[in-house]
Design an enzyme around this catalytic site. Structure first.
Site, PDB file in Angstrom:
ATOM      1  N   ASP A 187       0.584  16.608  11.333  1.00 17.73           N
ATOM      2  CA  ASP A 187       0.909  16.412   9.912  1.00 17.73           C
ATOM      3  C   ASP A 187      -0.365  16.148   9.114  1.00 17.73           C
ATOM      4  OD1 ASP A 187       2.607  16.383   7.740  1.00 17.73           O
ATOM      5  OD2 ASP A 187       3.120  14.266   7.941  1.00 17.73           O
TER       6      ASP A 187
ATOM      7  N   TYR B  84      11.236   3.836   7.128  1.00 18.55           N
ATOM      8  CA  TYR B  84      11.700   2.688   7.904  1.00 18.55           C
ATOM      9  C   TYR B  84      10.981   1.388   7.558  1.00 18.55           C
ATOM     10  CZ  TYR B  84      13.380   6.635  10.616  1.00 18.55           C
ATOM     11  OH  TYR B  84      13.971   7.808  10.992  1.00 18.55           O
ATOM     12  N   GLY B  85      10.192   1.383   6.512  1.00 14.84           N
ATOM     13  CA  GLY B  85       9.483   0.154   6.172  1.00 14.84           C
ATOM     14  C   GLY B  85       8.388   0.412   5.164  1.00 14.84           C
TER      15      GLY B  85
ATOM     16  N   LEU C 239       0.814  -1.207   0.000  1.00 12.51           N
ATOM     17  CA  LEU C 239       0.000   0.000   0.000  1.00 12.51           C
ATOM     18  C   LEU C 239       0.852   1.265   0.000  1.00 12.51           C
ATOM     19  CD1 LEU C 239      -2.670  -1.142   2.614  1.00 12.51           C
ATOM     20  CD2 LEU C 239      -2.922  -1.060   0.128  1.00 12.51           C
ATOM     21  N   GLY C 240       2.056   1.169   0.550  1.00 13.15           N
ATOM     22  CA  GLY C 240       2.916   2.347   0.573  1.00 13.15           C
ATOM     23  C   GLY C 240       4.232   2.060   1.254  1.00 13.15           C
TER      24      GLY C 240
ATOM     25  N   GLY D 283       7.691   3.880   3.522  1.00 14.66           N
ATOM     26  CA  GLY D 283       8.145   4.985   4.347  1.00 14.66           C
ATOM     27  C   GLY D 283       9.628   4.864   4.585  1.00 14.66           C
TER      28      GLY D 283
ATOM     29  N   LYS E  66       1.462  -2.339   8.909  1.00  8.47           N
ATOM     30  CA  LYS E  66       2.655  -1.497   8.803  1.00  8.47           C
ATOM     31  C   LYS E  66       3.838  -2.301   9.317  1.00  8.47           C
ATOM     32  CE  LYS E  66       4.730   2.868  10.213  1.00  8.47           C
ATOM     33  NZ  LYS E  66       4.567   4.142  10.952  1.00  8.47           N
TER      34      LYS E  66
END
Length: 476
Positions: free
Chosen positions: A130, A20-21, A15-16, A18, A38
């Site tokens: 954010d 760190y993972g 799905l995406g 970042g 995640k």
């Protein structure tokens, strides 16, 4: 092919990503439940392990219909897993047409839901820090969910509020007081970010690079030059509200209770057929029971309520999109196995399962990863086979000056810079479906509106080979 993860659960797509993972979609092959996982490599996050613990602890506190649900977490060696709701409606930015926006009634409805979520967070002493369209997800009923609490913090505890001093967030969305390197109150910062989101929804563009005097667009706003873009595209009533939200002095900025009294906020707008809504409570009955079960069995570190915040952290990227699905149709035991499962197996390249035509079988097949495909507009069918489609993409990338590389199977990673000179990375998967090739674009890092601009540019260059066949997702 789908990658086994825990008993009865497969990882079916990314799905995406970042720093760190990444976030993977896990689907139960028997019940077809879906959960976002995640996956954080703590070796890569060695400089900020406390941030991960804090994110988990804050997620544990949350329970509201406009906040992505948190089901639990698990550590296996140096890998930390967080289990979150899967939102099949995708990211809010996908509903925003670049330089146009969205229908005013849709913007108002999403803004109402955003306010409800932020009121809840502030009510329990949490500030998000954010808020932006990339962190606002939509469920299968088009209800908005606030996600990504990686930068969130506690600003009020036992009725005692502390001032913040950490500069973090995404520059076009941050409030001006963050840039002054002084302490500031938490709530006005989130309110400001919500105003920028509303601007993006109504005008299809961001008003400035950052809210500082060095930015001409921001100076123009302070001088009330609303005959310029994006303001001239916004009707007078919502613009009047933005004049009260985007006020430089935090103490003079409108509060959420007063936003709720605003004329435009309460203006009846024709929404057509009313969408079905999720349950009015924060958690469904079954997921709430599951939540209580895992909370009693998992160890959560306390939130650090210290007053010092030392790091400067700004993001020009899209952090891991957290996404969500309700689990009220089944009992908690299946997801319980996912959270507390013993055997985890990590794919070396999980997106390879998206391009195996054998998986793309009959509708309703629990082995079909596209059954849970995130809804987004950045995809199309081509009139060509996979090889010719790939060749056309390559030629287009070269014409547009993109950096690109072929990664997993039929996946291409594209790197470029946006209009603000920020890094923009997106991934393209070529997937065989019903003897046609689906070209699926997904933002990996960068601004969502800029990503959509580049998608439209690429699609325009490929107009001769783009099929007129519509893509209807997600399949349910």
């Amino acid at each position: 092919m789908a990658v086994p993860f825990v008993e009865d659960w497969d990882l079916v797509q990314t799905l995406g990503e970042g720093a760190y993972g990444e976030v993977q979609l896990a689907v139960n092959r028997i019940t077809e439940e879906a959960v976002a996982v995640k996956i954080v490599d703590m070796k890569r996050a060695i400089d900020c392990p406390e941030n991960i613990k804090k994110e988990i602890c804050i997620n544990k506190m949350l329970s509201h219909e406009n906040v992505v649900k948190f089901y639990g977490h698990r550590r296996e060696g140096h890998i930390q897993y967080l289990f979150l709701e899967y939102c099949s409606g995708g990211e809010l930015f996908d509903r925003i047409e670049p330089d146009i926006g969205m229908p005013e009634q849709d913007a108002q409805r999403f803004f109402h839901q955003l306010m409800a979520g932020v009121v809840y967070l502030h009510g329990i002493g949490i500030t998000h820090r954010d808020i932006k369209p990339e962190n606002l997800l939509l469920d299968e009923r088009d209800n908005l969910k606030i996600s990504d609490f990686g930068l969130a913090t506690v600003f009020r505890h036992n009725n005692r509020e502390r001032l913040l001093n950490k500069m973090c967030g995404t520059l076009p969305y941050v409030a001006p007081e963050l840039l002054k390197r002084k302490e500031f109150h938490a709530e006005p910062v989130d309110v400001w970010s919500c105003g920028i989101v509303l601007t993006a929804m109504l005008a299809g563009e961001l008003p400035w690079d950052q809210p500082s005097d060095s930015c001409q667009e921001y100076s123009d706003w302070k001088e009330k030059k609303t005959y310029l873009n994006p303001w001239k595209k916004i009707d007078s009533a919502p613009l009047a509200l933005l004049h009260k939200i985007l006020v430089e002095t935090p103490s003079a900025r409108i509060t959420i209770p007063d936003i709720k009294k605003d004329r435009w906020y309460n203006k009846p707008l024709n929404r057509g057929a009313k969408r079905p809504r999720a349950t009015s409570g924060g958690m469904s009955e079954s997921s709430s029971g599951f939540s209580k079960h895992i909370h009693s069995n998992l160890d959560f570190s306390p939130v650090n309520n210290g007053s010092s915040e030392e790091t400067v952290k700004f993001s020009s990227s899209q952090p891991e999109p957290r996404t969500g699905l309700s689990l009220w149709d089944t009992g908690p035991s299946n997801v319980d196995k996912l959270v507390q499962g013993i055997s985890f197996s990590q794919p070396t390249c999980p997106e390879h399962m998206l391009v195996n035509s054998q998986l793309l079988g009959t509708p309703g097949s629990s082995q079909n990863p596209w059954q849970r495909l995130v809804k987004r507009m950045t995809r199309f069918f081509t009139k060509l086979d996979a090889d010719k489609s790939y060749q056309c993409l390559k030629e287009t990338f070269e014409k547009l000056g993109y950096q690109w590389k072929k990664s997993c199977m039929n996946q291409v990673t594209v790197s470029t810079t946006d209009r603000r000179n920020n890094k923009l990375i997106f991934k393209i998967n070529l997937v065989e479906m019903d003897e046609k090739i689906l070209v699926d674009f997904r933002l990996s890092k960068g601004d969502g509106l800029e990503f959509k601009r580049h998608f439209l540019k690429i699609k325009g260059k490929l107009s001769d080979v783009v099929s007129s066949q519509k893509v209807w997702f997600p399949v349910t």
